[in-house]
Design a protein around this motif. Sequence first.
Motif, mmCIF file in Angstrom:
data_model
loop_
_atom_site.group_PDB
_atom_site.id
_atom_site.type_symbol
_atom_site.label_atom_id
_atom_site.label_comp_id
_atom_site.label_asym_id
_atom_site.label_seq_id
_atom_site.Cartn_x
_atom_site.Cartn_y
_atom_site.Cartn_z
ATOM 1 N N GLY A 89 -15.653 -7.923 9.751
ATOM 2 C CA GLY A 89 -15.302 -6.872 10.698
ATOM 3 C C GLY A 89 -14.346 -5.860 10.089
ATOM 4 O O GLY A 89 -14.479 -5.474 8.926
ATOM 5 N N GLU A 90 -13.350 -5.460 10.850
ATOM 6 C CA GLU A 90 -12.401 -4.453 10.382
ATOM 7 C C GLU A 90 -11.562 -4.945 9.206
ATOM 8 O O GLU A 90 -11.075 -4.137 8.406
ATOM 9 N N ASP A 91 -11.376 -6.248 9.079
ATOM 10 C CA ASP A 91 -10.596 -6.786 7.961
ATOM 11 C C ASP A 91 -11.259 -6.523 6.612
ATOM 12 O O ASP A 91 -10.591 -6.551 5.571
ATOM 13 N N ALA A 92 -12.582 -6.292 6.616
ATOM 14 C CA ALA A 92 -13.316 -6.083 5.368
ATOM 15 C C ALA A 92 -13.339 -4.625 4.924
ATOM 16 O O ALA A 92 -13.878 -4.312 3.855
ATOM 17 N N LEU A 93 -12.761 -3.730 5.708
ATOM 18 C CA LEU A 93 -12.804 -2.305 5.379
ATOM 19 C C LEU A 93 -11.856 -1.961 4.233
ATOM 20 O O LEU A 93 -10.784 -2.560 4.098
ATOM 21 N N ALA A 94 -12.252 -0.969 3.448
ATOM 22 C CA ALA A 94 -11.405 -0.510 2.352
ATOM 23 C C ALA A 94 -10.306 0.415 2.855
ATOM 24 O O ALA A 94 -9.183 0.405 2.336
ATOM 25 N N GLY A 95 -10.595 1.242 3.825
ATOM 26 C CA GLY A 95 -9.613 2.157 4.369
ATOM 27 C C GLY A 95 -9.229 3.248 3.393
ATOM 28 O O GLY A 95 -9.868 3.448 2.358
ATOM 29 N N GLU A 96 -8.171 3.953 3.717
ATOM 30 C CA GLU A 96 -7.677 5.026 2.860
ATOM 31 C C GLU A 96 -6.690 4.472 1.850
ATOM 32 O O GLU A 96 -6.254 3.327 1.938
ATOM 33 N N SER A 97 -6.317 5.297 0.881
ATOM 34 C CA SER A 97 -5.322 4.884 -0.100
ATOM 35 C C SER A 97 -4.022 4.557 0.617
ATOM 36 O O SER A 97 -3.595 5.296 1.500
ATOM 37 N N SER A 98 -3.404 3.463 0.224
ATOM 38 C CA SER A 98 -2.164 3.048 0.864
ATOM 39 C C SER A 98 -1.017 3.947 0.429
ATOM 40 O O SER A 98 -0.847 4.221 -0.754
ATOM 41 N N GLU A 99 -0.236 4.392 1.412
ATOM 42 C CA GLU A 99 0.939 5.184 1.107
ATOM 43 C C GLU A 99 2.119 4.259 0.835
ATOM 44 O O GLU A 99 2.134 3.100 1.229
ATOM 45 N N SER A 100 3.118 4.771 0.151
ATOM 46 C CA SER A 100 4.294 3.972 -0.163
ATOM 47 C C SER A 100 4.902 3.402 1.117
ATOM 48 O O SER A 100 5.142 4.103 2.078
ATOM 49 N N LEU A 103 1.165 -1.165 4.318
ATOM 50 C CA LEU A 103 0.485 -2.340 3.798
ATOM 51 C C LEU A 103 -0.975 -2.101 3.457
ATOM 52 O O LEU A 103 -1.516 -2.754 2.588
ATOM 53 N N GLY A 104 -1.648 -1.196 4.140
ATOM 54 C CA GLY A 104 -3.062 -1.010 3.895
ATOM 55 C C GLY A 104 -3.884 -2.061 4.617
ATOM 56 O O GLY A 104 -3.376 -2.906 5.338
ATOM 57 N N THR A 105 -5.206 -2.038 4.412
ATOM 58 C CA THR A 105 -6.092 -2.965 5.102
ATOM 59 C C THR A 105 -5.957 -4.376 4.531
ATOM 60 O O THR A 105 -5.481 -4.564 3.409
ATOM 61 N N PRO A 106 -6.387 -5.407 5.270
ATOM 62 C CA PRO A 106 -6.365 -6.762 4.734
ATOM 63 C C PRO A 106 -7.118 -6.887 3.412
ATOM 64 O O PRO A 106 -6.675 -7.619 2.520
ATOM 65 N N LEU A 107 -8.250 -6.174 3.257
ATOM 66 C CA LEU A 107 -8.988 -6.238 2.006
ATOM 67 C C LEU A 107 -8.149 -5.684 0.860
ATOM 68 O O LEU A 107 -8.075 -6.283 -0.214
ATOM 69 N N ARG A 108 -7.522 -4.542 1.074
ATOM 70 C CA ARG A 108 -6.671 -3.963 0.025
ATOM 71 C C ARG A 108 -5.514 -4.899 -0.337
ATOM 72 O O ARG A 108 -5.192 -5.083 -1.515
ATOM 73 N N ARG A 109 -4.900 -5.486 0.657
ATOM 74 C CA ARG A 109 -3.780 -6.385 0.391
ATOM 75 C C ARG A 109 -4.246 -7.619 -0.375
ATOM 76 O O ARG A 109 -3.554 -8.099 -1.282
#
Length: 234
Positions: A89-100, A103-109
């Motif tokens: 679901g939403e946890d698998a999304l890449a999302g946008e680049s994380s800003e300083s 945390l970003g998306t669960p996948l990015r983390r």
Amino acid sequence: MKNELVYQSTDYTCAPATMVNALRYLFDRDEIRPDVLWSVFRASLDMYGSDGSFGGDGTSPDAMLSLVSTFNMYGESGRFPIRARLLHGEDALAGESSESGKLGTPLRRAIASGLDGIDANQPTRAQRNGEAVHMVSPGAVGVARVWSNRMNGHYVLVTGFGALPDGAAAVRVFDPYKDSKVDGVQVQRIEREPAQANRLIAASLFDSGERVPYALVNDRYERRVIVIERRESA
């Protein structure tokens, strides 16, 4: 010594090729146990083709999920230092680049700092320093189920995140299908990184849910990425 990542041998072996690539990415060649490799091939290629041939339609999402349990069994028993978790679901999304500081998306983390980073309350080192490109972790990768022009449920290896030339967020992947198309805009070829990645995919495309190459398949199984990490010790 780590090996270069490998391409699939047939039109229907993307799943075992990508799972093997996860092992090749995370471990040196002398660390990979033969029984772990055997487990990958035993679980995969479980779908019958239109002509009735066993394995002819590749590997089901259920079979891939069974490998999560198998890898965790190895890790928890101390036989092999590996751990896996399904993001959907939403946890698998890449999302946008994380800003300083974000945390970003669960996948990015997970890719940036391992499975423990999914639920962490603190930003990763890269996020604290405001790094936006080539966030590649030596300890975690993702096995993503995406669309392709050739089949439903193609598997690619997510090794990190970066940015397209226009600055848009992107996902770094290794596609085991050697002749996959490149459009030069949302899908770009990565050259001379045979042990890391061969495609740079726009995050907006990856997350879109559309029936287009490199978009996460969003069907009754939902979007799925299996995150695999190397544990500290067996």
